[in-house]
Design an enzyme around this catalytic site. Sequence first.
Site, PDB file in Angstrom:
ATOM      1  N   ARG A 186       0.840  -1.187   0.000  1.00 43.60           N
ATOM      2  CA  ARG A 186       0.000   0.000   0.000  1.00 43.60           C
ATOM      3  C   ARG A 186       0.878   1.240   0.000  1.00 43.60           C
ATOM      4  O   ARG A 186       1.846   1.332   0.763  1.00 43.60           O
ATOM      5  CB  ARG A 186      -0.926   0.011   1.243  1.00 43.60           C
ATOM      6  CG  ARG A 186      -1.976  -1.103   1.214  1.00 43.60           C
ATOM      7  CD  ARG A 186      -3.023  -0.841   0.141  1.00 43.60           C
ATOM      8  NE  ARG A 186      -4.000  -1.905   0.053  1.00 43.60           N
ATOM      9  CZ  ARG A 186      -3.950  -2.919  -0.800  1.00 43.60           C
ATOM     10  NH1 ARG A 186      -2.934  -3.018  -1.646  1.00 43.60           N
ATOM     11  NH2 ARG A 186      -4.889  -3.832  -0.831  1.00 43.60           N
ATOM     12  N   HIS A 193       1.325  -0.389 -10.505  1.00 49.31           N
ATOM     13  CA  HIS A 193       0.359  -1.204  -9.761  1.00 49.31           C
ATOM     14  C   HIS A 193       0.043  -2.506 -10.511  1.00 49.31           C
ATOM     15  O   HIS A 193      -1.126  -2.825 -10.791  1.00 49.31           O
ATOM     16  CB  HIS A 193      -0.926  -0.418  -9.504  1.00 49.31           C
ATOM     17  CG  HIS A 193      -1.666  -0.903  -8.287  1.00 49.31           C
ATOM     18  ND1 HIS A 193      -2.312  -0.067  -7.423  1.00 49.31           N
ATOM     19  CD2 HIS A 193      -1.847  -2.167  -7.781  1.00 49.31           C
ATOM     20  CE1 HIS A 193      -2.881  -0.773  -6.446  1.00 49.31           C
ATOM     21  NE2 HIS A 193      -2.608  -2.051  -6.650  1.00 49.31           N
TER      22      HIS A 193
END
Length: 306
Positions: A221, A269
């Site tokens: 994260r 990502h």
Amino acid sequence: MTLTVLLAAGDGVFEDYDAPLRAAIAKQGLDAQLVTDAPAQTVDYIVYAPSSPLQDFTPFTNCRAVLSLWAGVERIVGNATLTQPLARMVDPSLTQGMVEYVVGHVLRYHLALDKPATSWTPVVPPLAQDRCVGFLGLGELGRACAGALRALGFDVAGWSRSPRQLEGIACHSGPEGLRAVLARSDILVTLLPDTPATTNILNATTLAHLPRGARIINPGRGTAIDDAALLAALDQGQIAAATLDVFRTEPLPENHPFWHHPNVTVTPHIAAATRTETASDVIAANIARVERGQPLLHEVSRHNGY
């Protein structure tokens, strides 16, 4: 009775999931219709992505579970209207993708593949057993990645908020445990959930606990790292390099310093993408469990936030 399964996951997702999810539901022997719109009181299950326009779950009074297509649930778990049970996505393909990403980048740093030879002067890297890889986060993904690196012979240590016991891995928890893992990590991998307790867990103070010249890999994260503190640590040589897959703002703005820093590798990502076929199997299996009166797999704790 025919079940109504509402796919509420944003633009373009229905086209990707329509055929594989219908096939997975049929394979479970369920009689169900997959829809993108229906009267709220008729919906039995919601297959969900936090990017969906659906944000108010109050009308779905007969919904038995909300089944997330994402591994991360930080954008939904705090929704006060969500009173239905919530399951996060734990997909074998997602896990395998994360293992391959983490192992690949650990080996890149371990073998110094970013620094090709410029002369015939041999520089032999240490063996894996002499290199410590530390993990922040020992959940489903962290355990899988740590186990894969341990199988390659690396010295592996891990920290988690709740105590864990994993064979061949030095497990720690608590503030002292965090410092212990940081202090020995030549390469640090962060796979923590996004919670208030993990925000900026890597900051100026904790980055200083790492051995000078440590490498960081963050496919967990973006909020786990204080961006300014990491950039300062990179410029000072405290951190030699960082590979970052997740960010506070995505897409990462074009003018962000990470794009231009010589010791930062940015990936967009991609570390652990959800594959439609295997994710559909997971969703359908969880629906079948509830229909048989069994508990959900991977149900989210509202208290813990994951």
